[in-house]
Design a protein around this motif. Structure first.
Motif, mmCIF file in Angstrom:
data_model
loop_
_atom_site.group_PDB
_atom_site.id
_atom_site.type_symbol
_atom_site.label_atom_id
_atom_site.label_comp_id
_atom_site.label_asym_id
_atom_site.label_seq_id
_atom_site.Cartn_x
_atom_site.Cartn_y
_atom_site.Cartn_z
ATOM 1 N N ALA A 1 -22.571 -11.537 0.650
ATOM 2 C CA ALA A 1 -22.085 -12.344 -0.129
ATOM 3 C C ALA A 1 -21.574 -13.833 0.567
ATOM 4 N N ILE A 2 -22.027 -14.765 -0.070
ATOM 5 C CA ILE A 2 -21.789 -16.089 0.648
ATOM 6 C C ILE A 2 -21.005 -16.882 -0.383
ATOM 7 N N THR A 3 -19.990 -17.741 -0.353
ATOM 8 C CA THR A 3 -19.203 -18.451 -1.157
ATOM 9 C C THR A 3 -19.361 -19.872 -0.892
ATOM 10 N N ILE A 4 -20.084 -20.929 -1.464
ATOM 11 C CA ILE A 4 -20.072 -22.068 -1.380
ATOM 12 C C ILE A 4 -18.955 -22.825 -1.708
ATOM 13 N N LYS A 5 -18.172 -23.549 -0.830
ATOM 14 C CA LYS A 5 -17.143 -24.069 -1.050
ATOM 15 C C LYS A 5 -17.301 -25.497 -2.196
ATOM 16 N N GLU A 6 -18.436 -26.301 -1.918
ATOM 17 C CA GLU A 6 -18.560 -27.353 -2.908
ATOM 18 C C GLU A 6 -20.265 -27.382 -3.249
ATOM 19 N N SER A 7 -20.582 -27.314 -4.316
ATOM 20 C CA SER A 7 -22.055 -27.595 -4.710
ATOM 21 C C SER A 7 -22.208 -28.385 -6.176
ATOM 22 N N GLN B 1 -32.500 -35.023 1.597
ATOM 23 C CA GLN B 1 -31.828 -34.610 0.492
ATOM 24 C C GLN B 1 -32.380 -34.294 -0.790
ATOM 25 N N SER B 2 -33.621 -34.632 -0.825
ATOM 26 C CA SER B 2 -34.569 -34.294 -2.092
ATOM 27 C C SER B 2 -34.321 -32.682 -2.452
ATOM 28 N N LEU B 3 -34.360 -32.600 -3.784
ATOM 29 C CA LEU B 3 -34.427 -31.174 -4.451
ATOM 30 C C LEU B 3 -35.482 -30.717 -5.471
ATOM 31 N N ASP B 4 -36.064 -29.609 -5.295
ATOM 32 C CA ASP B 4 -37.279 -29.325 -5.928
ATOM 33 C C ASP B 4 -37.152 -27.571 -6.242
ATOM 34 N N TYR B 5 -36.012 -27.246 -7.016
ATOM 35 C CA TYR B 5 -35.975 -25.669 -7.080
ATOM 36 C C TYR B 5 -36.232 -25.465 -8.596
ATOM 37 N N ILE B 6 -36.580 -24.100 -8.727
ATOM 38 C CA ILE B 6 -36.473 -23.355 -10.066
ATOM 39 C C ILE B 6 -35.804 -21.913 -9.982
ATOM 40 N N GLU C 1 -29.617 -9.590 -26.363
ATOM 41 C CA GLU C 1 -28.050 -9.887 -25.741
ATOM 42 C C GLU C 1 -28.117 -10.272 -24.425
ATOM 43 N N VAL C 2 -29.429 -10.339 -23.629
ATOM 44 C CA VAL C 2 -29.588 -10.833 -22.525
ATOM 45 C C VAL C 2 -30.394 -12.104 -22.538
ATOM 46 N N VAL C 3 -29.997 -13.197 -22.256
ATOM 47 C CA VAL C 3 -30.830 -14.570 -22.476
ATOM 48 C C VAL C 3 -31.498 -14.766 -21.129
ATOM 49 N N LYS C 4 -32.845 -14.982 -20.969
ATOM 50 C CA LYS C 4 -33.593 -15.096 -20.116
ATOM 51 C C LYS C 4 -33.827 -16.766 -20.109
ATOM 52 N N MET C 5 -33.951 -17.475 -18.873
ATOM 53 C CA MET C 5 -33.850 -19.079 -18.936
ATOM 54 C C MET C 5 -34.262 -19.336 -17.621
ATOM 55 N N ASP C 6 -35.165 -20.368 -17.718
ATOM 56 C CA ASP C 6 -35.606 -21.025 -16.333
ATOM 57 C C ASP C 6 -34.679 -22.215 -16.062
ATOM 58 N N ILE C 7 -34.287 -22.600 -15.316
ATOM 59 C CA ILE C 7 -33.407 -23.927 -14.828
ATOM 60 C C ILE C 7 -34.298 -24.716 -13.715
ATOM 61 N N SER C 8 -34.557 -25.862 -14.164
ATOM 62 C CA SER C 8 -35.276 -26.808 -13.136
ATOM 63 C C SER C 8 -34.196 -27.533 -12.248
ATOM 64 N N ILE C 9 -33.916 -27.746 -11.120
ATOM 65 C CA ILE C 9 -33.253 -28.386 -10.223
ATOM 66 C C ILE C 9 -33.909 -29.349 -9.376
ATOM 67 N N THR C 10 -33.662 -30.626 -9.842
ATOM 68 C CA THR C 10 -34.350 -31.799 -8.904
ATOM 69 C C THR C 10 -33.398 -32.857 -8.704
ATOM 70 N N GLY C 11 -34.009 -33.897 -8.249
ATOM 71 C CA GLY C 11 -32.913 -35.076 -7.828
ATOM 72 C C GLY C 11 -32.487 -34.930 -6.468
ATOM 73 N N SER C 12 -31.478 -34.974 -6.050
ATOM 74 C CA SER C 12 -30.816 -35.190 -4.900
ATOM 75 C C SER C 12 -29.724 -34.335 -4.532
ATOM 76 N N PHE C 13 -29.311 -33.943 -3.317
ATOM 77 C CA PHE C 13 -27.959 -33.099 -3.013
ATOM 78 C C PHE C 13 -26.741 -33.777 -3.821
ATOM 79 N N GLY C 14 -26.694 -35.053 -3.962
ATOM 80 C CA GLY C 14 -25.480 -35.818 -4.312
ATOM 81 C C GLY C 14 -25.645 -35.884 -5.850
ATOM 82 N N LYS C 15 -26.866 -36.062 -6.310
ATOM 83 C CA LYS C 15 -27.238 -36.256 -7.831
ATOM 84 C C LYS C 15 -28.285 -35.381 -8.443
#
Length: 150
Positions: A24-30, A88-93, A129-143
């Motif tokens: 386990a890892i806890t991220i203090k701020e994301s 600091q660019s992001l491109d995740y699924i 009862e279980v929802v499957k969804m993809d989430i795109s994360i782009t932009g930058s670390f701060g935005k």
């Protein structure tokens, strides 16, 4: 990596690979995780404690490329993959599976309305009862830009 005359590293010259493994890892701020919680209207029971991590990555040309890995936050299962840059660019699924019980009433209403609307056109979509969804994360670390993909 290449070094300058004063022994500073040229960041875009760094190459390598690595692995992070932890129960386990806890991220203090994301900002990205907090924005994802807002977009999905997840409650405060979802904290940034990621469990059972086994992450492999490589670094080249200023990009950290992360191989797909599984993790969970509470009862939210996730498969995460993508890359981020030293700029600091992001491109995740993030592929998620979450119990509908963990979603807010308005998100559940939206799912029900979507299924009802399709049924009006003769398309029967079972609401699980279980929802499957993809989430795109782009932009930058701060935005970060968080977009659900249905």
């Amino acid at each position: 990596a290449l070094l300058s005359e004063n022994l500073s590293i040229y960041p875009y010259s760094v190459t390598g690979e690595g692995k992070i493994a932890s129960k386990a890892i806890t991220i203090k701020e994301s900002v990205a995780f907090e924005n994802m919680k807002k977009v999905l209207q997840l409650g405060d029971q979802y904290q940034s404690r990621f469990e059972n991590l086994d992450i492999s990555f490589s670094v080249a040309n200023g990009i950290v490329d992360v191989e797909p890995f599984e993790t969970r936050v509470g009862d939210l299962e996730m498969n995460v993959s993508g890359k981020h840059g030293i700029d600091q660019s992001l491109d995740y699924i993030v592929k998620t599976e979450m119990p509908r019980a963990g979603l807010s009433g308005s998100v559940n209403s939206l799912i029900d309305m979507f299924a009802f609307g399709l049924a009006a056109f003769g398309v029967n979509v079972p609401v699980e009862e279980v929802v499957k969804m993809d989430i795109s994360i782009t932009g930058s670390f701060g935005k970060p830009i968080i977009v659900p993909i249905l």
